[in-house]
Structures are given as structure tokens and as C-alpha cells.
Design an enzyme around this catalytic site. Structure first.
Site, PDB file in Angstrom:
ATOM      1  CB  CYS A  18      -0.919   0.035   1.251  1.00  0.00           C
ATOM      2  SG  CYS A  18       0.119   0.085   2.797  1.00  0.00           S
ATOM      3  CG  HIS A  47       4.135  -6.013  11.357  1.00  0.00           C
ATOM      4  ND1 HIS A  47       3.041  -5.831  11.958  1.00  0.00           N
ATOM      5  CD2 HIS A  47       5.047  -5.816  12.196  1.00  0.00           C
ATOM      6  CE1 HIS A  47       3.206  -5.322  13.127  1.00  0.00           C
ATOM      7  NE2 HIS A  47       4.571  -5.253  13.371  1.00  0.00           N
ATOM      8  CB  CYS A 102       0.811   4.664   7.472  1.00  0.00           C
ATOM      9  SG  CYS A 102      -0.446   4.885   6.389  1.00  0.00           S
ATOM     10  CD  GLU A 132      -2.972   1.105  13.319  1.00  0.00           C
ATOM     11  OE1 GLU A 132      -4.059   1.899  13.061  1.00  0.00           O
ATOM     12  OE2 GLU A 132      -2.729   0.370  12.218  1.00  0.00           O
ATOM     13  CB  THR A 170      -5.225   1.679   9.719  1.00  0.00           C
ATOM     14  OG1 THR A 170      -4.055   0.865   9.881  1.00  0.00           O
ATOM     15  CG2 THR A 170      -5.414   2.954  10.310  1.00  0.00           C
ATOM     16  CB  CYS A 200      -5.942   2.039   5.571  1.00  0.00           C
ATOM     17  SG  CYS A 200      -5.140   0.679   4.821  1.00  0.00           S
ATOM     18  CB  SER A 228       1.156  -9.177   8.355  1.00  0.00           C
ATOM     19  OG  SER A 228       0.464  -8.267   7.781  1.00  0.00           O
ATOM     20  CB  SER A 229      -2.824  -6.779  11.843  1.00  0.00           C
ATOM     21  OG  SER A 229      -4.043  -6.794  12.124  1.00  0.00           O
ATOM     22  CB  SER A 273       3.748  -5.028   4.958  1.00  0.00           C
ATOM     23  OG  SER A 273       3.276  -6.508   5.481  1.00  0.00           O
TER      24      SER A 273
END
EC number: 1.17.7.4
Length: 338
Positions: A18, A47, A102, A132, A170, A200, A228-229, A273
Site C-alpha cells: 500500500c 510487518h 503511515c 499501532e 487501520t 484504511c 501482519s494483522s 506489506s
């Protein structure tokens, strides 16, 4: 391999990087190019195991605590954002800073500060321990309480039910977040929503593409790291959309041959990511096993680009040396979200 064999791959679009991740990764590369190694990064810049390993080879040093960075050096804050106390730690440690948060995360931070200044109770929807969430909570710790899913709603207590607002991490699942919001609204009918959806655009678009492919794909492979969520959410979304199985892999080599038994259609996507080279390796492996027909499943067009942190335009090496020597200088930069 031809389409007549019946085996095919549904390839999600959009997928992978992104704008916020692209900005953060390029920021590390530019800092190394401009100032030379080492450049310290507080926590993983994004991540993804491959990205972190690649940047380490170029001279980035990843640390978990600001105190690990020697005085007189540059420290970069990751895309996930940090609490104000971390900026204070950097100042005390005489460190020059580059903030690669970000801009969409920065937006949530600013919302938290604003609602706290208006004395709202802030219900932050997110996962405990995620960087975050830690960063956002640190903006107004006396006003924010974490709500980790609908099951947490019953224990939420507020001072004034007429002054309650929700914010969110997000990278959550859109459906999961709205389920939590609905439960909160049932308990607090006057609950205020943020000015714009905190989840996001990239998270939403990637989940939408997976929903579209999930109904057709018996198997969905999500390329992404386990911390990585947003990547983990894609696995969940795929299963809810109808996929028989969905798996998260860092690399193509992690794909189990048994997953492909009896599978005609494989869906492939990647977290926000993940560099495209890792997806290409998965597609190559699948092609070798008869899945050479690739169809694009397009959910949205993305054209968003974020400018690099402004600190990269300054001579931070000179500033860092001045700070280490106790000469003051202009102080560590702490801006973000250009």
C-alpha cells in the site's frame, strides 16, 4: 498448461504494497543512501520478514526499544506509529528522528488527541499488543480503552454515555470492526463515529478482492508474515467468503503440496506489506504444478502516493552529532503524515 485442464489461479487486485508501506520502505532505503549505515529503526519498519531481512542486509538495524540506539544516531519510527513518549525518549537519548508513520495512522492519532481534548471517552477497536494500538493509545491514555472484538463490549464502562466515540486500528477486518461497532451502538446509542472510516483504503480493497475470489476458490494462499494483522485478516475473510481452506505463507517454499490435492481453483493475494516478488514466486510454483491459467480478480484501482518524511531532506547526520555532543541543534524532528 492450458485453460482446458480446468486448473486456474485467481489473482487478487489490488494486493501487496500500500502507499504507507511503500513510503516507509523507501524512507529506510533513502536514509541509508543519504546518510550511510547504520540507520536504526524502532520496531520492524513494516510487518514482513523478507522486507526486514533485505533492509538489514543494506545496513538497517532494527531495535525494539529507543534506548538501544546509541546517542548521535538516527532512529526511524515504523509505519505503525509510536506514542508521544517514544518521541520524548528519542529526545532524551539525543537522537535525530525520521517518522515513517503511515499518514492514515497519523490521522487516527490526531482524532484521538482531538476527542480527548473534548473530554470524550474513546473506544479503540483493535488487537491488544499491536504496535499501532500501542501508539494510538499513547496519545491519550487516560481517555482510551481498548475493545478487542464484540466479546469485549460487555465489560466496557464509560463516564458519560453521551460523550463516547469509537476509533479503530487501520488494519482490521471491515466486517469484524462493524460487528464490534454495532454492539457498541446497542450499548451506547449516542456513540459518535469518527469523521471518516479509520480502516484504511488498502485494507478494504484487499479484503474486497478476497471476498470476490473466495466464493470460487477452493484454496486461497495469502502471502504475508504472521505478525501482519492485515495479512491474517485476509485469511479469515477468505474462509468467510466460502474458500474451503486458506493459508498464510511468507514464501512459496512454505506451500504444502497436500493443500493442492483435489483443488481446481487457487486464489492468491498478499498483505499490504508484501513485495510483489514474493507473489511472483508463488505463481511460478503453482504454474509448475499445473496452475498456469491466471485470471485477475479486480476489486479497485489504487493511485494513492504519499510523499517521503520531510526529515529526509535535512542533514540529520549533522544534527545527530550536535545532539550527541550536547550542543542542542534544532532538536529531533517529530513530524509525520505529509
Amino acid at each position: 498448461m492450458t485453460a482446458s485442464s480446468g486448473r486456474r489461479v485467481l489473482l487478487a487486485a489490488p494486493r501487496g504494497y500500500c502507499a504507507g508501506v511503500d513510503r516507509a520502505v523507501i524512507a529506510v532505503e533513502k536514509a541509508l543512501e543519504q546518510y550511510g549505515a547504520p540507520v536504526y529503526v524502532r520496531h520492524e519498519i513494516v510487518h514482513n520478514k523478507y522486507v526486514v531481512q533485505t533492509l538489514e542486509k543494506k545496513g538497517a538495524i532494527f531495535v525494539e526499544r529507543t534506548e538501544e540506539v546509541p546517542p548521535g544516531n538516527i532512529v526511524m519510527f515504523s509505519a505503525h506509529g509510536v506514542a508521544p513518549v517514544v518521541h520524548e525518549e528519542a529526545e532524551r537519548g539525543r537522537l535525530a528522528t525520521i517518522d515513517a508513520t503511515c499518514p492514515l495512522v497519523t490521522k487516527v492519532h490526531k482524532e484521538a488527541v482531538r476527542f480527548a481534548s473534548e473530554d470524550y471517552d474513546i473506544l479503540l477497536i483493535g488487537h491488544e499488543g499491536h504496535e499501532e494500538v500501542i501508539g494510538t493509545s499513547g496519545e491519550a491514555p487516560d481517555h482510551i480503552q481498548l475493545v478487542d472484538g464484540p466479546e469485549d463490549v460487555a465489560k466496557v464502562e464509560v463516564r458519560d454515555p453521551s460523550r463516547v466515540v469509537w476509533l479503530s486500528q487501520t488494519t482490521l477486518s471491515v466486517d469484524e470492526t462493524m460487528e464490534t461497532v454495532d454492539a457498541l451502538k446497542e450499548k451506547f446509542p449516542q456513540l459518535v463515529s469518527p469523521p471518516s472510516d479509520d480502516i484504511c483504503y488498502a485494507t478494504q480493497n484487499r479484503q474486497l478482492a478476497v471476498k470476490q475470489m473466495g466464493a470460487e476458490a477452493e484454496l486461497v494462499i495469502v502471502v504475508g508474515s504472521r505478525n501482519s494483522s492485515n495479512s491474517k485478516r485476509l485469511v479469515e475473510v477468505a474462509k468467510l467468503a466460502g474458500a474451503r481452506e486458506a493459508y498464510l505463507v511468507d514464501f512459496a517454499s512454505e506451500i504444502d503440496e497436500a493443500w493442492l490435492e483435489g483443488v481446481t481453483t487457487v486464489g492468491v493475494t498478499s498483505g499490504a506489506s508484501v513485495p510483489e516478488v514474493l507473489v511472483e514466486e508463488v505463481l511460478a510454483l503453482l504454474a509448475e504444478r499445473g496452475y498456469g491459467d491466471v485470471e485477475l480478480v479486480k476489486a479497485a484501482d489504487e493511485h494513492i502516493v504519499f510523499s517521503l518524511p520531510k526529515e529526509l531532506r535535512r542533514d540529520l547526520r549533522e544534527e545527530a552529532a550536535a545532539l550527541a555532543a550536547g550542543r542542542g541543534g534544532s532538536g529531533p524532528a517529530a513530524t509525520s503524515g505529509e
